[in-house]
Scaffold this active site. Structure first.
Site, PDB file in Angstrom:
ATOM      1  CG  HIS A 139      -1.980  -1.023   1.218  1.00  0.00           C
ATOM      2  ND1 HIS A 139      -2.837  -1.213   0.154  1.00  0.00           N
ATOM      3  CD2 HIS A 139      -2.308  -1.962   2.149  1.00  0.00           C
ATOM      4  CE1 HIS A 139      -3.652  -2.236   0.427  1.00  0.00           C
ATOM      5  NE2 HIS A 139      -3.351  -2.710   1.623  1.00  0.00           N
ATOM      6  CG  ASP A 190      -2.821  -8.367   0.611  1.00  0.00           C
ATOM      7  OD1 ASP A 190      -2.046  -8.668   1.528  1.00  0.00           O
ATOM      8  OD2 ASP A 190      -3.848  -7.675   0.784  1.00  0.00           O
ATOM      9  CG  HIS A 223      -6.517  -5.295   1.742  1.00  0.00           C
ATOM     10  ND1 HIS A 223      -5.953  -6.175   2.648  1.00  0.00           N
ATOM     11  CD2 HIS A 223      -7.695  -4.900   2.263  1.00  0.00           C
ATOM     12  CE1 HIS A 223      -6.768  -6.294   3.692  1.00  0.00           C
ATOM     13  NE2 HIS A 223      -7.829  -5.538   3.495  1.00  0.00           N
ATOM     14  CG  ASP A 240      -4.831  -9.988   3.351  1.00  0.00           C
ATOM     15  OD1 ASP A 240      -4.574 -10.452   2.218  1.00  0.00           O
ATOM     16  OD2 ASP A 240      -4.565  -8.812   3.678  1.00  0.00           O
TER      17      ASP A 240
END
Ligand SMILES: [Zn+2]
Length: 333
Positions: free
Chosen positions: A152, A189, A191, A270
């Site tokens: 991120h 991931d 996200h 995740d």
């Protein structure tokens, strides 16, 4: 009578460095981490916690896989290595933001403690080290068990538990220091890796392929991504079948067209069905399957070279099992 010479502690002189590196048939998997990555903490109850690395390390030993990886300690990434993907202003802001005690919040989810800068430098340094190992033939594949995560972190902004974009630092290192002209970044991931996209969007040397739950933090990745970004958003509830479709129909054609000389993986776990932060339903078997597919891409185009680095994954048991399922495939080249 002359006494026999005492046995030497070190029976033979070490092999000359060049001799070791001339042998390029070694197929080994490096496991790279650093003690500082356990000292970065963002407060009690924060899901991005030091126990995540312990869970992976414990499962590595319990599975017996520990004996089949070569352990390395991560160096710290230098300012020069970080500055290939981050602005000097961002690096300087992080240097200034490290507190002498307690926590300093960079955003509502992301904090620095006194050890965080060192941890973030070593997390990025681990990926640099991994790239050096696979690009010199000293290892075939590598897994970096590091935190804070990185995907991120944008060129000029820390966010979402991330300070420096470790995988991006590694990709830039492969291009700048090892003379590669094409690399691929794979991000599974849950996200979207907005930071990696921010850094490499429009750079034809870097192909990024990803799956992520959408809508979900950081709510990016679907509006006009650049041509070198193959983003596959998945609705909540998606599992292995949807992952297989995304990989077979979207990722593999793009990867084969790009012909990467190195594959880097933003390995967040995740999207596992047990993870408390999101709503996808991947399992260990899915992580093993996607890793096998990537190993085949790497063997077609990249001399088998894969560098993987931990991103998310917050259900500790599922994280350990998933990371080991991933690593088992990296080891069995
Ligand atoms: Zn994540």
């Amino acid at each position: 009578m002359a006494r026999p010479a005492p046995a030497r502690h070190f029976a033979a002189p070490a092999l000359h460095f060049k001799t070791v590196f001339r042998v390029r048939t070694v197929t080994t998997t490096a496991y790279i981490t650093h003690p500082s990555c356990l000292q970065h903490e963002m407060g009690s109850g924060h899901p991005e916690c030091p126990e995540r690395l312990t869970a992976i390390g414990d499962q590595l030993i319990a599975s017996g896989l520990d004996a089949h990886v070569i352990h390395h300690e991560a160096p710290a990434a230098t300012d020069e290595q970080l500055a290939r993907v981050h602005t000097r202003a961002h690096i300087d802001a992080i240097l200034r933001a490290v507190p002498e005690r307690g926590l300093n919040y960079l955003d509502p989810d992301t904090a620095l403690n006194p050890h965080s800068l060192l941890a973030a430098r070593h997390a990025a340094g681990a990926v640099v080290k991994a790239v050096d190992l696979v690009c010199t033939g000293a290892a075939q594949t590598a897994f970096c068990a590091v935190r804070p995560p990185g995907h991120h972190a944008e060129r000029a902004r820390a966010m979402g538990f991330c300070v420096f974009n470790s995988v991006a630092v590694g990709a830039a290192h492969a291009l700048a220091a090892h003379g590669l002209s094409r690399v691929a970044i794979v991000d599974f991931d849950v996200h979207h890796g907005n930071g990696t996209e921010d850094i490499f969007a429009g750079d034809p040397r870097v192909l990024m392929v990803s799956t992520f739950q959408y809508p979900l933090y950081p709510y990016s990745g679907v509006d006009n991504p650049a041509a070198n970004m193959v983003n596959v958003p998945l609705p909540a509830g998606s599992g292995g079948d949807e992952l297989r479709d995304a990989v077979l129909e979207r990722w593999l054609p793009a990867l084969d067209a790009h012909r990467p000389e190195l594959i880097l993986i933003s390995a967040g776990f995740d999207a596992h069905r047990e993870d408390p932060l999101a709503g996808l339903a991947f399992t260990e078997r899915d992580y093993a399957w996607v890793t096998r597919e990537l190993m085949q891409v790497a063997s077609r185009h990249a001399q088998g070279r894969i560098v993987s680095s931990l991103e998310g994954g917050y259900a500790l048991s599922a994280l350990g099992r998933s990371a080991v399922a991933h690593m088992r495939e990296l080891v069995t080249a």
